[in-house]
Design an enzyme around this catalytic site. Structure first.
Site, PDB file in Angstrom:
ATOM      1  N   PHE A   1      33.702  29.225  40.869  1.00  0.00           N
ATOM      2  CA  PHE A   1      33.263  30.000  42.025  1.00  0.00           C
ATOM      3  C   PHE A   1      31.806  30.413  41.835  1.00  0.00           C
ATOM      4  O   PHE A   1      31.327  30.596  40.710  1.00  0.00           O
ATOM      5  CB  PHE A   1      34.157  31.225  42.220  1.00  0.00           C
ATOM      6  CG  PHE A   1      33.807  32.028  43.437  1.00  0.00           C
ATOM      7  CD1 PHE A   1      33.917  31.473  44.703  1.00  0.00           C
ATOM      8  CD2 PHE A   1      33.333  33.329  43.317  1.00  0.00           C
ATOM      9  CE1 PHE A   1      33.569  32.202  45.836  1.00  0.00           C
ATOM     10  CE2 PHE A   1      32.988  34.065  44.437  1.00  0.00           C
ATOM     11  CZ  PHE A   1      33.112  33.505  45.702  1.00  0.00           C
TER      12      PHE A   1
ATOM     13  N   ASP B   1      34.879  34.286  31.569  1.00  0.00           N
ATOM     14  CA  ASP B   1      35.176  34.537  32.978  1.00  0.00           C
ATOM     15  C   ASP B   1      36.663  34.225  33.146  1.00  0.00           C
ATOM     16  O   ASP B   1      37.069  33.067  33.265  1.00  0.00           O
ATOM     17  CB  ASP B   1      34.313  33.651  33.874  1.00  0.00           C
ATOM     18  CG  ASP B   1      34.542  33.910  35.358  1.00  0.00           C
ATOM     19  OD1 ASP B   1      35.600  34.474  35.711  1.00  0.00           O
ATOM     20  OD2 ASP B   1      33.679  33.520  36.174  1.00  0.00           O
TER      21      ASP B   1
ATOM     22  N   HIS C   1      40.668  33.727  36.743  1.00  0.00           N
ATOM     23  CA  HIS C   1      41.860  32.931  37.054  1.00  0.00           C
ATOM     24  C   HIS C   1      42.970  33.100  36.026  1.00  0.00           C
ATOM     25  O   HIS C   1      44.007  32.447  36.157  1.00  0.00           O
ATOM     26  CB  HIS C   1      41.503  31.437  37.078  1.00  0.00           C
ATOM     27  CG  HIS C   1      40.667  30.994  38.221  1.00  0.00           C
ATOM     28  ND1 HIS C   1      40.277  29.677  38.393  1.00  0.00           N
ATOM     29  CD2 HIS C   1      40.151  31.666  39.274  1.00  0.00           C
ATOM     30  CE1 HIS C   1      39.552  29.560  39.479  1.00  0.00           C
ATOM     31  NE2 HIS C   1      39.454  30.760  40.035  1.00  0.00           N
TER      32      HIS C   1
ATOM     33  N   GLN D   1      40.650  40.451  42.987  1.00  0.00           N
ATOM     34  CA  GLN D   1      40.491  40.146  44.407  1.00  0.00           C
ATOM     35  C   GLN D   1      41.831  39.645  44.988  1.00  0.00           C
ATOM     36  O   GLN D   1      42.739  39.267  44.259  1.00  0.00           O
ATOM     37  CB  GLN D   1      39.361  39.107  44.547  1.00  0.00           C
ATOM     38  CG  GLN D   1      39.095  38.596  45.933  1.00  0.00           C
ATOM     39  CD  GLN D   1      39.848  37.319  46.230  1.00  0.00           C
ATOM     40  OE1 GLN D   1      40.385  36.660  45.343  1.00  0.00           O
ATOM     41  NE2 GLN D   1      39.893  36.944  47.500  1.00  0.00           N
TER      42      GLN D   1
ATOM     43  N   LYS E   1      43.977  36.722  43.617  1.00  0.00           N
ATOM     44  CA  LYS E   1      44.194  36.598  42.177  1.00  0.00           C
ATOM     45  C   LYS E   1      45.639  36.918  41.788  1.00  0.00           C
ATOM     46  O   LYS E   1      46.362  37.593  42.512  1.00  0.00           O
ATOM     47  CB  LYS E   1      43.222  37.503  41.405  1.00  0.00           C
ATOM     48  CG  LYS E   1      41.760  37.179  41.651  1.00  0.00           C
ATOM     49  CD  LYS E   1      41.437  35.727  41.323  1.00  0.00           C
ATOM     50  CE  LYS E   1      39.947  35.420  41.354  1.00  0.00           C
ATOM     51  NZ  LYS E   1      39.358  35.479  42.689  1.00  0.00           N
TER      52      LYS E   1
ATOM     53  N   ARG F   1      25.144  57.466  34.283  1.00  0.00           N
ATOM     54  CA  ARG F   1      25.596  58.657  33.556  1.00  0.00           C
ATOM     55  C   ARG F   1      26.092  58.245  32.166  1.00  0.00           C
ATOM     56  O   ARG F   1      26.449  57.083  31.944  1.00  0.00           O
ATOM     57  CB  ARG F   1      26.722  59.351  34.319  1.00  0.00           C
ATOM     58  CG  ARG F   1      26.304  59.882  35.690  1.00  0.00           C
ATOM     59  CD  ARG F   1      27.473  60.580  36.379  1.00  0.00           C
ATOM     60  NE  ARG F   1      27.063  61.177  37.640  1.00  0.00           N
ATOM     61  CZ  ARG F   1      27.238  60.593  38.839  1.00  0.00           C
ATOM     62  NH1 ARG F   1      27.799  59.395  38.925  1.00  0.00           N
ATOM     63  NH2 ARG F   1      26.846  61.213  39.940  1.00  0.00           N
TER      64      ARG F   1
ATOM     65  N   TYR G   1      24.675  65.381  37.142  1.00  0.00           N
ATOM     66  CA  TYR G   1      23.400  64.972  37.728  1.00  0.00           C
ATOM     67  C   TYR G   1      22.392  64.665  36.620  1.00  0.00           C
ATOM     68  O   TYR G   1      21.276  65.178  36.587  1.00  0.00           O
ATOM     69  CB  TYR G   1      22.869  66.053  38.669  1.00  0.00           C
ATOM     70  CG  TYR G   1      21.916  65.513  39.708  1.00  0.00           C
ATOM     71  CD1 TYR G   1      22.338  64.568  40.638  1.00  0.00           C
ATOM     72  CD2 TYR G   1      20.597  65.935  39.758  1.00  0.00           C
ATOM     73  CE1 TYR G   1      21.472  64.054  41.579  1.00  0.00           C
ATOM     74  CE2 TYR G   1      19.706  65.441  40.704  1.00  0.00           C
ATOM     75  CZ  TYR G   1      20.150  64.491  41.609  1.00  0.00           C
ATOM     76  OH  TYR G   1      19.294  63.976  42.546  1.00  0.00           O
TER      77      TYR G   1
ATOM     78  N   ARG H   1      32.636  51.707  40.748  1.00  0.00           N
ATOM     79  CA  ARG H   1      33.867  52.372  40.351  1.00  0.00           C
ATOM     80  C   ARG H   1      35.053  51.840  41.147  1.00  0.00           C
ATOM     81  O   ARG H   1      34.941  51.595  42.349  1.00  0.00           O
ATOM     82  CB  ARG H   1      33.738  53.881  40.543  1.00  0.00           C
ATOM     83  CG  ARG H   1      32.614  54.502  39.708  1.00  0.00           C
ATOM     84  CD  ARG H   1      32.612  56.010  39.809  1.00  0.00           C
ATOM     85  NE  ARG H   1      32.296  56.492  41.137  1.00  0.00           N
ATOM     86  CZ  ARG H   1      31.074  56.874  41.525  1.00  0.00           C
ATOM     87  NH1 ARG H   1      30.054  56.807  40.666  1.00  0.00           N
ATOM     88  NH2 ARG H   1      30.850  57.325  42.741  1.00  0.00           N
TER      89      ARG H   1
END
Length: 368
Positions: free
Chosen positions: A84, A155, A158, A181, A184, A213, A220, A230
């Protein structure tokens, strides 16, 4: 063949219960949301990694991993071209240059000899793809990377549940990159993760995915150039329930694929199975058809009720995004795979074996 095939994604009341629990908790987001940290702990244990870090999607997982490894402008990263797009675009988004190497004709994974030939003084890393769920040759490519001081990334988009020499993939290199996704084998609609045994890499990824962070820092207070990658708590809750189902699904896919390998041999050429592939995740069931145009063969199969599709139609270096820069690249096995390969989706392999036999009958008819 009028009966429908299994659909995907699949869900049960357990999924609804898990999402309701998140809704009731009021902790819908955040890297420290209980549902997120619970899934990270379970995914780390499942993959044999010391750390699992949930992120927004599989593309972000690759990009965050490369950034955490310090890869950027001036670096080259060796990748396959039968994969992909995100495997290569993550490299480009990091500011580095994708270098395409050819695949092994049997497993469809990177050919170690082709990787070795593609290394230059600018090479910083190799990304192997466990294509279709078949583990890449981590022995040979891992040894090559150690010898040449290159980072190695799996990767594993799959490969949920796949095992290399009876060890789970995803923790057998510097980093493992995952996608959750919608298509999958383990899914929350979207989402991703990184797995690693390297404490320092894990800490850099934690910072990068959370706007720079750092652990123990103020809300902050931002130390590096990161972004929001996230995962939501509802996604993590769905993944936890999906993980409960995954082992049985892996076994069912292995059984169905083994049956198809045996029955289809001689009519088509199923994806090879290397000795190190203790468990094949079978995100795809791949086979070669070289007795005529693949498009016509796929159309015939679909007319007979089998949801087949052609594989990747062109190598990545022929995509408009890359075509001008890589006009002289020619990888014969990759190009052959693009001409000859047919895919069946992983959910088909969850059908009863008597239903899988309909695939064999359809191939026989389409083959005539």
């Amino acid at each position: 063949m009028t009966d429908s095939w299994p659909t995907w994604p699949q869900w049960t009341e357990a999924d609804l219960d898990a999402v309701r629990a998140v809704l009731d908790s009021g902790r819908w987001n955040g890297v420290d949301a209980p549902a997120v940290t619970a899934f990270e702990q379970r995914w780390a244990a499942s993959t044999g990694a010391r750390h699992a870090l949930c992120v927004a999607n599989g593309t972000d997982a690759l990009l965050l991993g490369l950034r955490a490894l310090g890869i950027g402008p001036g670096d080259e990263v060796i990748v396959p071209a039968y994969t992909f797009l995100a495997t290569a675009t993550a490299v480009a988004l990091a500011g580095a240059t994708p270098v395409f190497a050819d695949i092994d004709p049997d497993t469809y994974c990177l050919d170690p000899a082709a990787v070795d030939a593609a290394v230059t003084p600018r090479t910083a890393a190799v990304i192997v793809v466990h294509l279709g769920g078949h583990p890449a040759d981590l022995d040979a490519i891992g040894a090559l990377c150690r010898r040449r001081a290159l980072a190695l990334v799996e990767d594993a988009a799959h490969a949920h549940g796949a095992r290399h020499r009876d060890r789970p993939v995803g923790a057998l290199a510097d980093l493992g990159s995952w996608s959750f996704q919608g298509s999958k084998n383990l899914t929350a609609g979207e989402g991703g993760a990184l797995t690693t045994n390297d404490d320092a890499l894990a800490e850099r990824i934690r910072s990068l995915r959370n706007q720079g962070r750092v652990t123990g820092g103020a809300w902050y207070e931002h130390h590096v150039l990161g972004w929001n990658s996230r995962m939501t708590a509802m996604q993590a809750a769905l993944l936890g329930v999906g993980l409960d189902r995954l082992p049985d699904q892996v076994r069912a896919r292995e059984a169905a694929a083994g049956y198809l390998d045996e029955q289809l041999s001689g009519m088509v050429t199923p994806q090879g199975r290397a000795g190190w592939a203790t468990v094949h995740a079978h995100h795809l069931y791949l086979f070669r058809y070289d007795r005529g145009p693949v498009g016509e063969f796929v159309t015939a199969l679909r007319g007979l009720g089998v949801p087949a599709v052609p594989g990747y139609p062109v190598p990545l270096y022929r995509q408009p995004l890359f075509a001008d820069r890589y006009a002289t690249v020619h990888l014969p096995e990759t190009e052959r795979a693009c001409r000859e390969t047919v895919w069946l989706p992983h959910e088909l392999l969850l059908a009863p074996l008597e239903r899988i036999a309909d695939v064999v009958s359809a191939v026989e008819k389409a083959h005539q």
